[in-house]
Enzyme design. Structure first.
Site, mmCIF file in Angstrom:
data_model
loop_
_atom_site.group_PDB
_atom_site.id
_atom_site.type_symbol
_atom_site.label_atom_id
_atom_site.label_comp_id
_atom_site.label_asym_id
_atom_site.label_seq_id
_atom_site.Cartn_x
_atom_site.Cartn_y
_atom_site.Cartn_z
ATOM 1 N N ARG A 145 0.881 -1.181 0.000
ATOM 2 C CA ARG A 145 0.000 0.000 0.000
ATOM 3 C C ARG A 145 0.909 1.218 0.000
ATOM 4 O O ARG A 145 1.682 1.434 0.938
ATOM 5 C CB ARG A 145 -0.918 -0.017 1.225
ATOM 6 C CG ARG A 145 -1.707 1.265 1.389
ATOM 7 C CD ARG A 145 -2.808 1.158 2.402
ATOM 8 N NE ARG A 145 -3.938 0.408 1.901
ATOM 9 C CZ ARG A 145 -5.194 0.516 2.342
ATOM 10 N NH1 ARG A 145 -5.480 1.345 3.322
ATOM 11 N NH2 ARG A 145 -6.167 -0.202 1.821
ATOM 12 N N HIS A 188 -7.248 0.485 -6.529
ATOM 13 C CA HIS A 188 -7.491 -0.342 -5.341
ATOM 14 C C HIS A 188 -8.153 -1.650 -5.812
ATOM 15 O O HIS A 188 -9.320 -1.905 -5.527
ATOM 16 C CB HIS A 188 -8.388 0.429 -4.361
ATOM 17 C CG HIS A 188 -8.406 -0.123 -2.975
ATOM 18 N ND1 HIS A 188 -7.653 -1.216 -2.579
ATOM 19 C CD2 HIS A 188 -9.101 0.261 -1.863
ATOM 20 C CE1 HIS A 188 -7.883 -1.459 -1.306
ATOM 21 N NE2 HIS A 188 -8.760 -0.579 -0.853
ATOM 22 N N GLN A 227 -10.103 -4.209 -3.417
ATOM 23 C CA GLN A 227 -11.404 -3.691 -2.992
ATOM 24 C C GLN A 227 -12.477 -4.043 -4.022
ATOM 25 O O GLN A 227 -13.584 -4.464 -3.684
ATOM 26 C CB GLN A 227 -11.303 -2.160 -2.835
ATOM 27 C CG GLN A 227 -12.613 -1.496 -2.477
ATOM 28 C CD GLN A 227 -13.082 -1.841 -1.082
ATOM 29 O OE1 GLN A 227 -12.342 -1.688 -0.127
ATOM 30 N NE2 GLN A 227 -14.311 -2.325 -0.952
ATOM 31 N N ASP A 248 -17.113 7.035 -1.858
ATOM 32 C CA ASP A 248 -15.869 6.944 -1.091
ATOM 33 C C ASP A 248 -15.597 8.347 -0.543
ATOM 34 O O ASP A 248 -16.267 9.322 -0.933
ATOM 35 C CB ASP A 248 -14.737 6.468 -2.030
ATOM 36 C CG ASP A 248 -13.408 6.250 -1.317
ATOM 37 O OD1 ASP A 248 -13.385 6.168 -0.079
ATOM 38 O OD2 ASP A 248 -12.371 6.180 -2.017
ATOM 39 N N CYS A 296 -16.499 1.669 0.350
ATOM 40 C CA CYS A 296 -15.332 0.849 0.677
ATOM 41 C C CYS A 296 -14.930 0.980 2.140
ATOM 42 O O CYS A 296 -14.255 0.096 2.670
ATOM 43 C CB CYS A 296 -14.168 1.211 -0.233
ATOM 44 S SG CYS A 296 -13.705 2.951 -0.146
ATOM 45 N N ARG A 350 -14.036 -8.680 1.496
ATOM 46 C CA ARG A 350 -12.596 -8.457 1.298
ATOM 47 C C ARG A 350 -11.833 -9.733 1.656
ATOM 48 O O ARG A 350 -10.882 -10.127 0.965
ATOM 49 C CB ARG A 350 -12.096 -7.292 2.190
ATOM 50 C CG ARG A 350 -12.676 -5.919 1.881
ATOM 51 C CD ARG A 350 -12.252 -5.405 0.530
ATOM 52 N NE ARG A 350 -10.815 -5.383 0.360
ATOM 53 C CZ ARG A 350 -9.999 -4.412 0.777
ATOM 54 N NH1 ARG A 350 -10.500 -3.347 1.369
ATOM 55 N NH2 ARG A 350 -8.700 -4.471 0.571
HETATM 56 N N1 NVA Z 1 -9.852 6.562 -1.610
HETATM 57 C C1 NVA Z 1 -9.539 6.161 -0.260
HETATM 58 C C2 NVA Z 1 -9.805 4.698 -0.085
HETATM 59 C C3 NVA Z 1 -9.561 4.184 1.289
HETATM 60 C C4 NVA Z 1 -9.828 2.721 1.403
HETATM 61 C C5 NVA Z 1 -8.079 6.486 0.034
HETATM 62 O O1 NVA Z 1 -7.242 6.262 -0.843
HETATM 63 O O2 NVA Z 1 -7.788 6.971 1.115
HETATM 64 N N1 CP Z 2 -11.441 -0.243 2.196
HETATM 65 C C1 CP Z 2 -10.162 -0.294 2.650
HETATM 66 O O1 CP Z 2 -9.213 -0.521 1.915
HETATM 67 O O2 CP Z 2 -10.047 -0.109 3.996
HETATM 68 P P1 CP Z 2 -8.686 0.052 4.789
HETATM 69 O O3 CP Z 2 -8.083 1.368 4.399
HETATM 70 O O4 CP Z 2 -9.108 0.018 6.240
HETATM 71 O O5 CP Z 2 -7.766 -1.090 4.445
#
Ligand code: NVA
Ligand code: CP
Length: 304
Positions: free
Chosen positions: A102, A129, A132, A223, A263, A291
């Protein structure tokens, strides 16, 4: 096909349609306990951003498959002190069976994958992502019994989640509409890739009007308005995104059977009202559960 052994998943579009459908089927079978392979392998989690669902679901998925997980927190490894990614990749490659990353740039993820021979999984970048979206499509399919003929409507920031939804829906023939403020539209190259993936057989529409997008949709998805790394912009974004909230009025325009997806984490009163998030059409907890099933299917396939 019974394995994706040794493959990378840097984008949802790295899967063929048959492979994506295979993963959804395998996830559904794993959910009901039909398939429980033994897989004593080790997955590394290299996360530069916070995570609850992704971190825990990958960890539990590995445990349930009989494997192990190592948390490669950048603060407690040399990654945080600037060791070059190609060096880290070539070393971890010799210890681990797969790594989930990540991070911010897709470029860094790609660089790691270029130097590591083990499967590298995108656990969220600023661009995509994909894990997801496997869970989202499984949730949509469970809710309607099929993906055929469905329309998913994403309302909000044209971000990583929107990008992977565009590609994942196009891949599986689900109609996708994304409604965003003009300056926060999804990247044009992603939209073009989604259009190419759909082959003209399903709708890929990007627009600015949330009401037009929601009309008749089978799923409304949103989101956060400011993603991780964009915290400083959050205040400026609020008034721009205000018309893009999923609330009762918007939901009333969708198909009466429509489900609501997010999400998570959610900001009640911003991108979604508490009433809709907690309401009868919300499937967000099933979506979060999926997930685990989707990633278990992915890991079992990647690790063989
Ligand atoms: N778009 C959000 C998704 C979190 C799961 C982010 O990147 O923070
Ligand atoms: N939806 C998602 O990826 O959640 P987290 O950021 O908690 O992993």
């Amino acid at each position: 096909m019974d394995t994706l052994r040794g493959r990378d998943l840097l984008s949802i579009a790295d899967l063929s349609r048959a492979e994506a459908e295979y993963l959804l089927d395998l996830a559904a079978q794993m959910k009901i306990g039909k398939v429980a392979p033994r897989c004593p392998k080790v997955l590394g989690l290299l996360f530069h951003k916070a995570s609850t669902r992704t971190r825990v679901s990958f960890t539990v998925a590995m445990y349930q498959l009989g494997g192990q997980v190592i948390d490669l927190n950048p603060q407690s490894t040399q990654v945080g002190r600037g060791e070059p990614l190609p060096d880290t990749a070539r070393v971890l490659d010799r210890y681990l069976d797969a790594v989930a990353i990540r991070t911010y740039g897709q470029v860094e993820l790609q660089l790691f994958a270029d130097y590591a021979r083990i499967p590298v999984i995108n656990a969220l970048t600023d661009r995509e992502h994909p894990c997801q979206i496997l869970a989202d499509l499984l949730t949509l399919r469970e809710s309607f019994g099929t993906l055929a003929g469905l329309t998913l409507c994403y309302i909000g920031d044209g971000n990583n989640v929107a990008h992977s939804l565009l590609l994942g829906c196009a891949l599986l023939g689900v109609n996708i509409r994304v409604a965003s403020p003009p300056q926060f539209a999804p990247l044009p190259d992603i939209v073009a890739q989604a259009q190419a993936l759909s082959g003209g057989k399903s709708e890929v529409t990007v627009l600015t009007d949330p009401q037009a997008a929601a009309k008749g949709a089978h799923a409304l998805y949103t989101d956060v308005w400011a993603s991780m790394g964009q915290e400083a912009e959050a205040g400026d974004r609020q008034p721009i995104f205000r018309p893009y909230q999923i609330n009762d009025q918007l939901l009333a325009l969708a198909d009466p059977r429509a489900i609501v997806l997010h999400c998570l984490p959610a900001h009640r009163g911003e991108e979604i009202t508490a009433g809709v998030l907690e309401g009868p059409q919300s499937r967000v907890w099933e979506q979060a559960e999926n997930r685990l099933h989707a990633q278990k299917a992915l890991l079992a396939s990647l690790l063989g």
